[in-house]
Design an enzyme around this catalytic site. Structure first.
Site, PDB file in Angstrom:
ATOM      1  N   HIS A 259       0.836  -1.195   0.000  1.00  0.00           N
ATOM      2  CA  HIS A 259       0.000   0.000   0.000  1.00  0.00           C
ATOM      3  C   HIS A 259       0.871   1.246   0.000  1.00  0.00           C
ATOM      4  O   HIS A 259       0.922   2.004   0.965  1.00  0.00           O
ATOM      5  CB  HIS A 259      -0.953  -0.024   1.204  1.00  0.00           C
ATOM      6  CG  HIS A 259      -2.115  -0.932   0.981  1.00  0.00           C
ATOM      7  ND1 HIS A 259      -2.823  -1.520   1.994  1.00  0.00           N
ATOM      8  CD2 HIS A 259      -2.686  -1.363  -0.169  1.00  0.00           C
ATOM      9  CE1 HIS A 259      -3.782  -2.260   1.476  1.00  0.00           C
ATOM     10  NE2 HIS A 259      -3.718  -2.186   0.172  1.00  0.00           N
TER      11      HIS A 259
ATOM     12  N   GLU B 263      -6.196  -8.361   3.405  1.00  0.00           N
ATOM     13  CA  GLU B 263      -5.790  -9.380   4.388  1.00  0.00           C
ATOM     14  C   GLU B 263      -7.016  -9.957   5.091  1.00  0.00           C
ATOM     15  O   GLU B 263      -7.098 -11.164   5.342  1.00  0.00           O
ATOM     16  CB  GLU B 263      -4.831  -8.773   5.426  1.00  0.00           C
ATOM     17  CG  GLU B 263      -4.378  -9.827   6.434  1.00  0.00           C
ATOM     18  CD  GLU B 263      -3.677  -9.248   7.650  1.00  0.00           C
ATOM     19  OE1 GLU B 263      -2.962  -8.238   7.513  1.00  0.00           O
ATOM     20  OE2 GLU B 263      -3.854  -9.817   8.742  1.00  0.00           O
TER      21      GLU B 263
ATOM     22  N   ASN C 178      -1.942  -0.040   8.283  1.00  0.00           N
ATOM     23  CA  ASN C 178      -1.067   0.101   9.454  1.00  0.00           C
ATOM     24  C   ASN C 178      -0.602   1.543   9.627  1.00  0.00           C
ATOM     25  O   ASN C 178      -0.425   2.013  10.748  1.00  0.00           O
ATOM     26  CB  ASN C 178       0.095  -0.905   9.395  1.00  0.00           C
ATOM     27  CG  ASN C 178       1.164  -0.519   8.404  1.00  0.00           C
ATOM     28  OD1 ASN C 178       2.012   0.294   8.705  1.00  0.00           O
ATOM     29  ND2 ASN C 178       1.114  -1.079   7.201  1.00  0.00           N
TER      30      ASN C 178
ATOM     31  N   SER D 105       4.905  -0.101   5.107  1.00  0.00           N
ATOM     32  CA  SER D 105       5.092  -0.174   3.657  1.00  0.00           C
ATOM     33  C   SER D 105       5.786   1.083   3.119  1.00  0.00           C
ATOM     34  O   SER D 105       5.704   1.374   1.929  1.00  0.00           O
ATOM     35  CB  SER D 105       3.732  -0.378   2.978  1.00  0.00           C
ATOM     36  OG  SER D 105       2.765   0.479   3.533  1.00  0.00           O
TER      37      SER D 105
END
Ligand code: SF4
Length: 275
Positions: free
Chosen positions: A40, A124, A217, A259
């Site tokens: 991402h 996910e 995240n 990421s």
């Protein structure tokens, strides 16, 4: 202005591993696709595309060549379809996500409701649901728990969620007189980044969180920082920074999602140091 980096920030083991696998696949002459963006982070995805690793929106978009399963993993039937089609599958599912998938399958085998704590539209979570079976319910928070939970109840969590969110869902289930089987599948890298961001956010005048706006995240890091530091700013790159955000600040922290590559963090640090 002093610029302080979080002790743990940026690309995690699972993302690095997926990128290494994609870089190795680039050397092959075959058409190469990732099922959805590999990570991402729009800037990294653009670079991969320029080097011949393209994004396929769905399994139907890949008829031949190499398919890379990203670190988020996929539902078991997606993997089966790709293999049946004779495609070369490179499975870059992060080992921590694979563990969460196995946990979801164990809870499914208990026969009751499997509560998946996470973002329903996140790849996910879609993969976890594929392993958790028909009785899976996805909740983003305790308020979303359905009225009826078939016992025995199991709880599994998206690897990048916060511990607080998991605990609040578990407590809400207990408040109904049900003791759930809890698989805390939040990964170590996520926990490290969250704890380190919270600590830093509490010590600085402002903090910048670097990462893709579509990164789960990184969004959590932003929420955590915001709770400790009102001057928290979420950016995808140095070009979004505004000097007015830091007026009167003596210290500014920098953290980044799992990421976000090191060079993007470095650009932000250098830009802040020059202000
Ligand atoms: S955040 Fe954790 S689970 Fe996700 S890819 Fe990184 S190491 Fe794996």
């Amino acid at each position: 202005m002093d610029v302080i980096r979080a002790k743990h920030a940026g690309v995690c083991y699972g993302v690095e591993r997926a990128l290494d696998m994609a870089n190795a696949a680039m050397l092959d002459d075959e058409d190469t696709y990732t099922l959805g963006p590999l990570i991402h982070n729009p800037k990294v995805v653009e670079e991969l595309d320029a080097n011949g690793v393209h994004v396929a929106a769905s399994p139907d978009d890949v008829q031949e060549g190499i398919v890379i399963i990203r670190s988020h993993g996929v539902e078991p039937d997606v993997l089966a379809t790709l293999r049946e089609r004779g495609l070369t599958v490179i499975d870059a599912t992060c080992p921590h996500v694979a563990k969460a998938q196995r946990s979801a399958a164990q809870l499914r085998d208990m026969g009751g409701t499997v509560v998946v704590v996470g973002r329903a539209d996140h790849p996910e979570v879609l993969g976890l649901c594929g392993h958790a079976g028909e009785r899976a319910v996805v909740v983003a928070n305790a308020d979303e728990l359905p009225d009826e939970l078939v016992e025995p109840v199991g709880v599994v969590v998206q690897t990048t969620q916060s511990t607080e969110k998991l605990e609040s869902v578990v407590e809400a289930i207990r408040a109904r007189g049900i003791e759930p089987t809890v698989k805390n599948t939040i990964c170590f890298a996520t926990r490290q980044r969250q704890e380190s961001a919270a600590r830093l956010a509490g010590e600085v005048d402002a903090i910048v969180i670097v990462g893709g706006k579509n990164s789960s995240n990184t969004t959590h890091l932003y929420e955590i920082c915001k709770a400790h530091c009102p001057k928290s700013h979420f950016v995808e790159g140095a070009d979004e920074l505004q000097a007015s955000w830091f007026e009167g600040c003596k210290t500014v922290g920098v953290t980044a999602g799992a990421s976000t590559p090191a060079d993007q963090i470095q650009e932000v640090v250098e830009c802040l140091e020059a202000m």
